[in-house]
Design an enzyme around this catalytic site. Structure first.
Site, PDB file in Angstrom:
ATOM      1  N   SER A   1       0.877  -1.548  -0.204  1.00 48.69           N
ATOM      2  CA  SER A   1      -0.150   0.293  -0.034  1.00 48.69           C
ATOM      3  C   SER A   1       0.918   0.709  -0.179  1.00 48.69           C
ATOM      4  O   SER A   1       1.273   1.253   1.162  1.00 48.69           O
ATOM      5  CB  SER A   1      -1.051   0.175   0.996  1.00 48.69           C
ATOM      6  OG  SER A   1      -1.364   1.500   1.722  1.00 48.69           O
TER       7      SER A   1
ATOM      8  N   LYS B   1      -3.261 -21.273  10.162  1.00 42.60           N
ATOM      9  CA  LYS B   1      -3.082 -22.558  11.149  1.00 42.60           C
ATOM     10  C   LYS B   1      -3.558 -23.520  10.030  1.00 42.60           C
ATOM     11  O   LYS B   1      -3.650 -24.799  10.986  1.00 42.60           O
ATOM     12  CB  LYS B   1      -4.763 -22.456  12.426  1.00 42.60           C
ATOM     13  CG  LYS B   1      -4.589 -21.466  13.251  1.00 42.60           C
ATOM     14  CD  LYS B   1      -3.649 -22.144  14.365  1.00 42.60           C
ATOM     15  CE  LYS B   1      -3.314 -20.559  15.484  1.00 42.60           C
ATOM     16  NZ  LYS B   1      -2.146 -21.895  16.401  1.00 42.60           N
TER      17      LYS B   1
ATOM     18  N   THR C   1      -8.421 -32.167  18.830  1.00 45.21           N
ATOM     19  CA  THR C   1      -7.018 -31.012  19.489  1.00 45.21           C
ATOM     20  C   THR C   1      -8.726 -30.159  20.942  1.00 45.21           C
ATOM     21  O   THR C   1      -9.889 -30.948  20.556  1.00 45.21           O
ATOM     22  CB  THR C   1      -6.737 -29.956  19.059  1.00 45.21           C
ATOM     23  OG1 THR C   1      -6.140 -29.238  19.210  1.00 45.21           O
ATOM     24  CG2 THR C   1      -7.818 -29.743  18.235  1.00 45.21           C
TER      25      THR C   1
ATOM     26  N   SER D   1     -10.554 -23.026  20.928  1.00 38.18           N
ATOM     27  CA  SER D   1     -11.932 -22.056  20.671  1.00 38.18           C
ATOM     28  C   SER D   1     -11.183 -21.595  19.108  1.00 38.18           C
ATOM     29  O   SER D   1     -11.956 -20.466  18.758  1.00 38.18           O
ATOM     30  CB  SER D   1     -11.313 -21.358  21.660  1.00 38.18           C
ATOM     31  OG  SER D   1     -10.870 -20.639  22.215  1.00 38.18           O
TER      32      SER D   1
ATOM     33  N   GLY E   1       0.646 -18.677  20.970  1.00 40.15           N
ATOM     34  CA  GLY E   1       1.847 -20.397  21.597  1.00 40.15           C
ATOM     35  C   GLY E   1       3.186 -19.838  21.057  1.00 40.15           C
ATOM     36  O   GLY E   1       3.838 -20.511  21.637  1.00 40.15           O
ATOM     37  N   GLY E   2       3.372 -19.300  19.936  1.00 41.76           N
ATOM     38  CA  GLY E   2       5.197 -19.360  19.556  1.00 41.76           C
ATOM     39  C   GLY E   2       4.810 -20.190  18.477  1.00 41.76           C
ATOM     40  O   GLY E   2       5.750 -20.607  17.280  1.00 41.76           O
ATOM     41  N   GLY E   3       3.936 -20.699  18.227  1.00 47.16           N
ATOM     42  CA  GLY E   3       4.117 -22.364  15.979  1.00 47.16           C
ATOM     43  C   GLY E   3       4.587 -21.365  15.650  1.00 47.16           C
ATOM     44  O   GLY E   3       5.654 -21.564  14.470  1.00 47.16           O
TER      45      GLY E   3
ATOM     46  N   ALA F   1      -0.607  -9.498  27.520  1.00 47.73           N
ATOM     47  CA  ALA F   1      -0.101 -11.158  27.271  1.00 47.73           C
ATOM     48  C   ALA F   1       1.503 -10.246  26.765  1.00 47.73           C
ATOM     49  O   ALA F   1       1.414 -11.512  25.958  1.00 47.73           O
ATOM     50  CB  ALA F   1      -1.172 -11.486  26.194  1.00 47.73           C
TER      51      ALA F   1
ATOM     52  N   ASP G   1       3.930 -12.890  28.008  1.00 47.71           N
ATOM     53  CA  ASP G   1       4.478 -13.394  27.924  1.00 47.71           C
ATOM     54  C   ASP G   1       5.724 -14.249  27.483  1.00 47.71           C
ATOM     55  O   ASP G   1       6.480 -14.792  28.287  1.00 47.71           O
ATOM     56  CB  ASP G   1       3.944 -14.449  28.469  1.00 47.71           C
ATOM     57  CG  ASP G   1       2.430 -15.367  26.966  1.00 47.71           C
ATOM     58  OD1 ASP G   1       2.337 -14.507  26.232  1.00 47.71           O
ATOM     59  OD2 ASP G   1       3.214 -16.335  26.794  1.00 47.71           O
TER      60      ASP G   1
ATOM     61  N   LYS H   1      -8.438  -2.278   2.346  1.00 53.10           N
ATOM     62  CA  LYS H   1      -9.533  -3.306   2.158  1.00 53.10           C
ATOM     63  C   LYS H   1      -9.586  -4.116   3.013  1.00 53.10           C
ATOM     64  O   LYS H   1     -10.898  -5.843   0.917  1.00 53.10           O
ATOM     65  CB  LYS H   1      -9.864  -3.088   0.543  1.00 53.10           C
ATOM     66  CG  LYS H   1     -10.099  -1.624   0.233  1.00 53.10           C
ATOM     67  CD  LYS H   1     -10.257  -0.603   0.860  1.00 53.10           C
ATOM     68  CE  LYS H   1     -10.766   0.725   0.407  1.00 53.10           C
ATOM     69  NZ  LYS H   1     -11.357   1.639   1.189  1.00 53.10           N
TER      70      LYS H   1
END
Lengths: 319, 319
Positions: free
Chosen positions: A27, A52, A74, A77, A179-181, A207, A209, A271
């Site tokens: 952009s 994912k 697994t 959520s 989680g770092g994946g 968050a 951590d 967009k």
């Protein structure tokens, strides 16, 4: 065990026909604002609306026929739930997804649409784990962790191969950390190909951590996350922390305001729809927090799944 | 005069370095819902967020140096305003944009950001025309009509060349109709290359002047439009009506509900932002109004500019 570039290349070859090659968008407006060249890797436009899809597809593809026929399980959520359900459907095997009963109906419906069996449980981590364990005992299904699994990490890293193929002369990459994946795979790929590219993790201040864990030299769990970025509320895993320590150049933490500004700027200017977690990497730049003058910065937009009735700048219409 | 494929090809060659080659996106979910293969040409991801960048850039490029140095003028409250301002900036010439004083501040600001001079006027068509005329008299600037201009029509048609290059075996194309500039260019290109491809115009029931005009065999002005699709409230022009009569196979009209359903489905499933006018073509399919079993349908998503604080399914947060 250590993740390697060869694992990631093999994952990419394995999954490429079952995922989108997502576009890298640019952009002029956002470049001008940042004083840099920005390259957005649009995983919000990936299958199931998030990166994912890569890791779950790789993990399912790597099962033996014997394992596969018992199915996969697994607890999630979020986007890993839909990703694993889809991957199982593509292979024609059962999927069991443990989801907290507080989960939005739309998310449950999207997992069921892929033919997965949804097991609702109390909204605690302990309940999720024990329910998943029961499923394994009952069915023999293989547990696929959302991030702390080398097959998943390698799959996620495949997006870095595509990004570097499209923009070989990047100087920096900004990648969200939950989680770092994702950053495990991405940083392993990038540093193996060109160690001079800086890899920064970005996480919410509410968050943080990963920043704390790197400073302490050990995993500090994320016990009371407070952020709109619901995909980044978890803690690091043993395997992902190892890769992060090895490869990541630094962590940037961003405020809730920066996350919402970033999300809205991407919607308005580019967009495209990103969820709060998906906009976090650009949050490091949107209000000038990280200065990258003249650099060529890859920014990973990780996902675009959110409830359009509850946007952070709106209240729902009254019926 | 009649628009030709050669005009459109020449326009494409002229502008291609100054616009995005927009992606053609697909969605397994929307294909399944329609029982057809859908190919979305994403002009919402075009420069300035709409296909209008094409026609304006072509028109400005075709000016002689003598004409160009006096600048360009138009009246528009919408995407043509930003498109012409940007095209003028790229050529380094003045742009004068007459806008109704009721126009959202964000639209005015986006035109000014390109360095154009904005002339605010009463929100009537007569005031817009007379103000534009005054600018021409004062400056000698060249008036560029938003649609009833062969240079503009040829520029808009260039997107059809890209779409057919990416998906040569389309059977149908769905294209919104407002003033008719886009469908003039698109239908001329498509029918010249492959007359067997059906070209359908789609317009809101609340602004169905194209359907009425085709039925009557003469232009029926759109006198009291009533639709959320603000880009499609105008009437056809003499030149665009001629091309529509020549090339378009039929007009589908869609309800306001279908427009909002289409818009929301594109946001939710495809993770891209379309404005109501931009979603109208998909409105013909979203609730099964037009049945296209097994066909390969190109759908033009025309633009993505809208106020994110006033979405059709939301009310603004109270301060």
């Amino acid at each position: 065990m250590t993740l390697t570039l060869a694992d990631i290349r093999a994952a990419h070859t394995r999954i490429r026909d079952r995922i989108h090659r997502t576009p890298v968008m640019t952009s002029a407006t956002l470049n001008e604002k940042a004083g840099a060249q920005l390259f957005f890797k649009c995983e919000n436009l990936q299958k199931i609306g998030a990166f994912k899809a890569r890791g779950a597809t790789n993990a399912v593809a790597l099962l033996s026929d014997e394992e596969a026929k018992r199915g996969v399980v697994t607890h999630s959520s979020g986007n890993h739930a839909a990703a694993l359900a889809r991957a199982a459907k593509l292979r024609g095997i059962p999927a069991y997804i443990v989801m907290p009963s507080t989960c939005p109906q739309a998310k449950v419906a999207s997992v069921r649409r892929y033919g997965a069996e949804v097991i609702l449980c109390e909204p605690t981590y302990a309940a999720r784990e024990s329910n998943a364990k029961s499923v394994v005992e009952r069915t023999g299904a293989v547990f696929i962790h959302p991030f702390n699994d080398p097959r998943v990490m390698a799959g996620q890293g495949s997006l870095a191969l595509e990004l570097l193929e499209d923009v070989p002369d990047l100087t920096d990459i900004l990648c969200p950390i939950g989680g770092g994946g994702l950053i495990s795979g991405v940083s392993t790929a990038i540093k193996s190909i060109n160690p001079e590219i800086h890899v920064f993790g970005v996480e919410p201040k509410g968050a943080d951590d990963a920043a704390q864990s790197l400073a302490a030299g050990k995993i500090i769990p994320c016990t009371s996350p407070n952020t709109i970025a619901d995909g980044l509320r978890g803690s690091l895993g043993e395997l992902t922390f190892e890769e992060i320590q090895r490869h990541v150049d630094g962590i940037v933490t961003v405020s809730e305001e920066e996350i919402v500004h970033a999300m809205r700027a991407i919607w308005e200017v580019m967009k495209i729809i990103v969820e709060p977690s998906g906009a976090v990497a650009y949050g490091a730049l949107v209000d000038g927090q990280l200065d990258v003058p003249g650099r060529r910065v890859g920014i990973i937009l990780t996902g675009g799944n959110l409830d359009l009735d509850t946007l952070p700048w709106m209240t729902p219409a009254t019926a």
